[in-house]
Design a protein around this motif. Structure first.
Motif, PDB file in Angstrom:
ATOM      1  N   PRO A  16     -45.394  64.544   6.218  1.00  8.95           N
ATOM      2  CA  PRO A  16     -44.649  65.708   6.739  1.00  8.95           C
ATOM      3  C   PRO A  16     -43.239  65.828   6.171  1.00  8.95           C
ATOM      4  O   PRO A  16     -42.735  66.939   6.011  1.00  8.95           O
ATOM      5  CB  PRO A  16     -44.614  65.439   8.254  1.00  8.95           C
ATOM      6  N   PHE A  17     -42.624  64.709   5.847  1.00  6.23           N
ATOM      7  CA  PHE A  17     -41.294  64.748   5.242  1.00  6.23           C
ATOM      8  C   PHE A  17     -41.326  65.408   3.869  1.00  6.23           C
ATOM      9  O   PHE A  17     -40.385  66.111   3.483  1.00  6.23           O
ATOM     10  CB  PHE A  17     -40.734  63.325   5.142  1.00  6.23           C
ATOM     11  N   LEU A  18     -42.414  65.193   3.113  1.00 10.34           N
ATOM     12  CA  LEU A  18     -42.526  65.779   1.775  1.00 10.34           C
ATOM     13  C   LEU A  18     -42.917  67.243   1.810  1.00 10.34           C
ATOM     14  O   LEU A  18     -42.441  68.036   0.994  1.00 10.34           O
ATOM     15  CB  LEU A  18     -43.555  64.998   0.949  1.00 10.34           C
ATOM     16  N   VAL A  19     -43.800  67.617   2.734  1.00  6.92           N
ATOM     17  CA  VAL A  19     -44.393  68.949   2.690  1.00  6.92           C
ATOM     18  C   VAL A  19     -43.611  69.970   3.508  1.00  6.92           C
ATOM     19  O   VAL A  19     -43.937  71.160   3.466  1.00  6.92           O
ATOM     20  CB  VAL A  19     -45.860  68.889   3.170  1.00  6.92           C
ATOM     21  N   THR A  20     -42.612  69.540   4.269  1.00  6.93           N
ATOM     22  CA  THR A  20     -41.800  70.485   5.053  1.00  6.93           C
ATOM     23  C   THR A  20     -40.342  70.402   4.610  1.00  6.93           C
ATOM     24  O   THR A  20     -39.765  69.325   4.536  1.00  6.93           O
ATOM     25  CB  THR A  20     -41.886  70.164   6.555  1.00  6.93           C
ATOM     26  N   THR A  21     -39.789  71.554   4.324  1.00  7.91           N
ATOM     27  CA  THR A  21     -38.371  71.645   3.971  1.00  7.91           C
ATOM     28  C   THR A  21     -37.584  72.504   4.955  1.00  7.91           C
ATOM     29  O   THR A  21     -36.364  72.476   4.957  1.00  7.91           O
ATOM     30  CB  THR A  21     -38.208  72.234   2.551  1.00  7.91           C
ATOM     31  N   SER A  22     -38.288  73.249   5.779  1.00 11.39           N
ATOM     32  CA  SER A  22     -37.646  74.086   6.784  1.00 11.39           C
ATOM     33  C   SER A  22     -37.630  73.350   8.123  1.00 11.39           C
ATOM     34  O   SER A  22     -38.631  72.769   8.537  1.00 11.39           O
ATOM     35  CB  SER A  22     -38.396  75.411   6.929  1.00 11.39           C
ATOM     36  N   GLU A  23     -36.495  73.373   8.808  1.00 11.17           N
ATOM     37  CA  GLU A  23     -36.383  72.677  10.083  1.00 11.17           C
ATOM     38  C   GLU A  23     -37.333  73.241  11.128  1.00 11.17           C
ATOM     39  O   GLU A  23     -37.777  72.528  12.027  1.00 11.17           O
ATOM     40  CB  GLU A  23     -34.940  72.750  10.608  1.00 11.17           C
ATOM     41  N   SER A  24     -37.678  74.498  11.024  1.00 16.45           N
ATOM     42  CA  SER A  24     -38.571  75.118  11.998  1.00 16.45           C
ATOM     43  C   SER A  24     -40.011  74.626  11.877  1.00 16.45           C
ATOM     44  O   SER A  24     -40.810  74.846  12.782  1.00 16.45           O
ATOM     45  CB  SER A  24     -38.545  76.636  11.852  1.00 16.45           C
ATOM     46  N   MET A  25     -40.352  73.957  10.769  1.00 12.83           N
ATOM     47  CA  MET A  25     -41.716  73.457  10.575  1.00 12.83           C
ATOM     48  C   MET A  25     -41.795  71.940  10.648  1.00 12.83           C
ATOM     49  O   MET A  25     -42.864  71.370  10.474  1.00 12.83           O
ATOM     50  CB  MET A  25     -42.253  73.917   9.211  1.00 12.83           C
ATOM     51  N   MET A  26     -40.694  71.277  10.905  1.00 14.46           N
ATOM     52  CA  MET A  26     -40.676  69.818  10.919  1.00 14.46           C
ATOM     53  C   MET A  26     -41.280  69.275  12.207  1.00 14.46           C
ATOM     54  O   MET A  26     -41.287  69.928  13.246  1.00 14.46           O
ATOM     55  CB  MET A  26     -39.242  69.306  10.776  1.00 14.46           C
ATOM     56  N   THR A  27     -41.804  68.050  12.113  1.00 18.61           N
ATOM     57  CA  THR A  27     -42.288  67.342  13.286  1.00 18.61           C
ATOM     58  C   THR A  27     -41.175  66.427  13.808  1.00 18.61           C
ATOM     59  O   THR A  27     -40.114  66.304  13.198  1.00 18.61           O
ATOM     60  CB  THR A  27     -43.528  66.508  12.935  1.00 18.61           C
ATOM     61  N   ILE A  28     -41.433  65.774  14.921  1.00 19.52           N
ATOM     62  CA  ILE A  28     -40.414  64.932  15.545  1.00 19.52           C
ATOM     63  C   ILE A  28     -39.892  63.840  14.608  1.00 19.52           C
ATOM     64  O   ILE A  28     -38.670  63.689  14.444  1.00 19.52           O
ATOM     65  CB  ILE A  28     -40.961  64.319  16.849  1.00 19.52           C
ATOM     66  N   PRO A  29     -40.752  63.021  13.979  1.00 19.02           N
ATOM     67  CA  PRO A  29     -40.207  61.969  13.107  1.00 19.02           C
ATOM     68  C   PRO A  29     -39.349  62.495  11.976  1.00 19.02           C
ATOM     69  O   PRO A  29     -38.354  61.868  11.597  1.00 19.02           O
ATOM     70  CB  PRO A  29     -41.470  61.269  12.575  1.00 19.02           C
ATOM     71  N   VAL A  30     -39.717  63.654  11.413  1.00 15.30           N
ATOM     72  CA  VAL A  30     -38.933  64.231  10.324  1.00 15.30           C
ATOM     73  C   VAL A  30     -37.673  64.895  10.865  1.00 15.30           C
ATOM     74  O   VAL A  30     -36.595  64.801  10.265  1.00 15.30           O
ATOM     75  CB  VAL A  30     -39.782  65.245   9.534  1.00 15.30           C
ATOM     76  N   GLY A  31     -37.789  65.552  12.006  1.00 18.30           N
ATOM     77  CA  GLY A  31     -36.637  66.248  12.565  1.00 18.30           C
ATOM     78  C   GLY A  31     -35.497  65.315  12.942  1.00 18.30           C
ATOM     79  O   GLY A  31     -34.322  65.704  12.890  1.00 18.30           O
ATOM     80  N   ILE A  32     -35.825  64.065  13.299  1.00 17.30           N
ATOM     81  CA  ILE A  32     -34.764  63.119  13.660  1.00 17.30           C
ATOM     82  C   ILE A  32     -33.805  62.904  12.494  1.00 17.30           C
ATOM     83  O   ILE A  32     -32.605  62.701  12.692  1.00 17.30           O
ATOM     84  CB  ILE A  32     -35.386  61.779  14.109  1.00 17.30           C
ATOM     85  N   THR A  33     -34.321  62.983  11.273  1.00 15.23           N
ATOM     86  CA  THR A  33     -33.455  62.782  10.104  1.00 15.23           C
ATOM     87  C   THR A  33     -32.470  63.933   9.903  1.00 15.23           C
ATOM     88  O   THR A  33     -31.517  63.790   9.126  1.00 15.23           O
ATOM     89  CB  THR A  33     -34.305  62.632   8.836  1.00 15.23           C
ATOM     90  N   GLN A  34     -32.686  65.053  10.575  1.00 12.89           N
ATOM     91  CA  GLN A  34     -31.818  66.217  10.421  1.00 12.89           C
ATOM     92  C   GLN A  34     -30.731  66.283  11.494  1.00 12.89           C
ATOM     93  O   GLN A  34     -29.934  67.225  11.498  1.00 12.89           O
ATOM     94  CB  GLN A  34     -32.654  67.500  10.467  1.00 12.89           C
ATOM     95  N   VAL A  35     -30.720  65.322  12.398  1.00 12.48           N
ATOM     96  CA  VAL A  35     -29.732  65.332  13.487  1.00 12.48           C
ATOM     97  C   VAL A  35     -28.436  64.738  12.962  1.00 12.48           C
ATOM     98  O   VAL A  35     -28.242  63.523  12.945  1.00 12.48           O
ATOM     99  CB  VAL A  35     -30.241  64.535  14.706  1.00 12.48           C
ATOM    100  N   ARG A  36     -27.559  65.593  12.521  1.00 13.52           N
ATOM    101  CA  ARG A  36     -26.262  65.150  12.019  1.00 13.52           C
ATOM    102  C   ARG A  36     -25.267  66.278  12.194  1.00 13.52           C
ATOM    103  O   ARG A  36     -25.628  67.442  12.367  1.00 13.52           O
ATOM    104  CB  ARG A  36     -26.365  64.753  10.548  1.00 13.52           C
ATOM    105  N   ASP A  37     -24.011  65.922  12.143  1.00 13.52           N
ATOM    106  CA  ASP A  37     -22.938  66.896  12.280  1.00 13.52           C
ATOM    107  C   ASP A  37     -22.260  67.116  10.931  1.00 13.52           C
ATOM    108  O   ASP A  37     -22.512  66.408   9.956  1.00 13.52           O
ATOM    109  CB  ASP A  37     -21.905  66.425  13.305  1.00 13.52           C
ATOM    110  N   THR A  38     -21.364  68.081  10.919  1.00 15.28           N
ATOM    111  CA  THR A  38     -20.659  68.390   9.678  1.00 15.28           C
ATOM    112  C   THR A  38     -19.799  67.225   9.223  1.00 15.28           C
ATOM    113  O   THR A  38     -19.646  66.965   8.028  1.00 15.28           O
ATOM    114  CB  THR A  38     -19.779  69.639   9.873  1.00 15.28           C
ATOM    115  N   PHE A  39     -19.237  66.479  10.177  1.00  9.26           N
ATOM    116  CA  PHE A  39     -18.301  65.413   9.835  1.00  9.26           C
ATOM    117  C   PHE A  39     -18.957  64.031   9.849  1.00  9.26           C
ATOM    118  O   PHE A  39     -18.273  63.017   9.856  1.00  9.26           O
ATOM    119  CB  PHE A  39     -17.120  65.426  10.811  1.00  9.26           C
ATOM    120  N   GLY A  40     -20.268  63.960   9.850  1.00  5.65           N
ATOM    121  CA  GLY A  40     -20.924  62.665   9.804  1.00  5.65           C
ATOM    122  C   GLY A  40     -22.057  62.571  10.813  1.00  5.65           C
ATOM    123  O   GLY A  40     -22.531  63.576  11.345  1.00  5.65           O
ATOM    124  N   VAL A  41     -22.459  61.346  11.096  1.00  8.72           N
ATOM    125  CA  VAL A  41     -23.579  61.087  11.979  1.00  8.72           C
ATOM    126  C   VAL A  41     -23.086  60.948  13.413  1.00  8.72           C
ATOM    127  O   VAL A  41     -22.142  60.216  13.689  1.00  8.72           O
ATOM    128  CB  VAL A  41     -24.317  59.800  11.553  1.00  8.72           C
TER     129      VAL A  41
END
Length: 299
Positions: A235-260
């Motif tokens: 899922p990490f390879l085949v999804t690039t849009s946040e709206s199509m990500m699953t939970i394990p992949v979406g966790i990697t997108q949880v970040r702020d502008t100024f860091g983690v």
């Protein structure tokens, strides 16, 4: 006097025997206590990361990165959970994970059951060769097929879609092998009797064989769902849009502008793992049976 000496001679071995038995019992008690202590130590080591994630998620971000942060939860701040639920795509990721995992589970069980039934009960040219291919698929790591699968999904226009996530995960040879072993154990007279009464292959599979193996089916369904839910690499390879990500992949997108934001990351990780943890607690026996079945087949 001779009788007294004989009695003493008989008593001495008996006393020595009891002393030996007592020392053996004490040694076993010590071994059990040591084993219990080692088990508790291993449990503490295993559960500490989960405990630390929970403590971190309940703190403010300033306190998380502070030098004064200790091991005990000195404050209960739910801001990270509120931020994860209302300021991220967590609910969308939940829907994607639940939807894709359920579809994968149903399709894997149905296709694996039908394939196993054909290999076990039906006679056709190339049956043994096909079963050999199924067994040989264990020797091919899934990572070796990633590039080919991604190119195929891209050519079919299935990138960033549920179909792109689901299709490459439908190949689960262990399900076919487990079902085939069960179907091989069913007496052939039962199949012949149903066919003589006017039944067909679908009647045999779904009305006779399936009710007989509900235990195996439920165990395989639970373990397949958990594996699909925890799938990250594909899922990490085949999804690039946040709206199509699953939970394990979406966790990697949880970040702020100024860091983690560590508290928010831990909150999302715990919320994402909660459904699987609850499912395991509810169906612990079935999950254990499925793991034992899979390990036995692979071994």
């Amino acid at each position: 006097m001779a009788m007294i000496k004989a009695g003493r001679a008989q008593t001495r071995p008996t006393a020595a025997k009891w002393v030996k038995v007592g020392s053996s019992v004490r040694r076993r008690r010590i071994e059990r206590r040591l084993l219990l202590m080692l088990t508790l130590l291993a449990a503490i080591i295993w559960i500490f990361p989960l405990y630390w994630a929970l403590v971190t998620s309940l703190r403010s971000e300033d306190h998380v990165v502070s030098d004064n942060a200790g091991l005990l939860p000195d404050m209960f701040n739910l801001a990270a959970y509120q931020d994860a639920l209302f300021n991220s795509n967590l609910l969308t990721w939940y829907v994607n994970s639940i939807g894709t995992s359920l579809i994968i589970t149903v399709l894997v069980l149905i296709s694996g059951m039908m394939c196993a039934y054909a290999l076990s009960q039906m006679r056709f040219p190339g049956r043994r060769t096909l079963y050999g291919v199924v067994l040989a698929s264990f020797m091919i790591p899934s990572q070796a097929l990633v590039v080919t699968q991604f190119v195929l999904m891209s050519d079919m226009g299935l990138v960033n879609s549920w179909a792109g996530i689901i299709l490459p995960q439908l190949i689960v040879p262990v399900v076919i092998i487990v079902y085939k072993q069960f179907f091989d154990a069913v007496p052939s007279e039962m199949r012949e009797a149903v066919l003589l009464d006017g039944g067909n292959e679908y009647t045999l599979l779904f009305k006779i064989y399936l009710p007989l193996n509900w235990g195996i089916t439920s165990a395989l369904a639970i373990i397949t769902f958990i594996m699909a839910w925890n799938q990250f690499f594909w899922p990490f390879l085949v999804t690039t849009s946040e709206s199509m990500m699953t939970i394990p992949v979406g966790i990697t997108q949880v970040r702020d502008t100024f860091g983690v934001n560590y508290a928010r990351v831990m909150a999302v990780a715990l919320l994402g793992a909660a459904p699987v943890a609850i499912a395991y607690l509810l169906f612990q026996k079935k999950v254990t049976e499925a793991v034992m079945i899979s390990s036995g087949v692979k071994g």
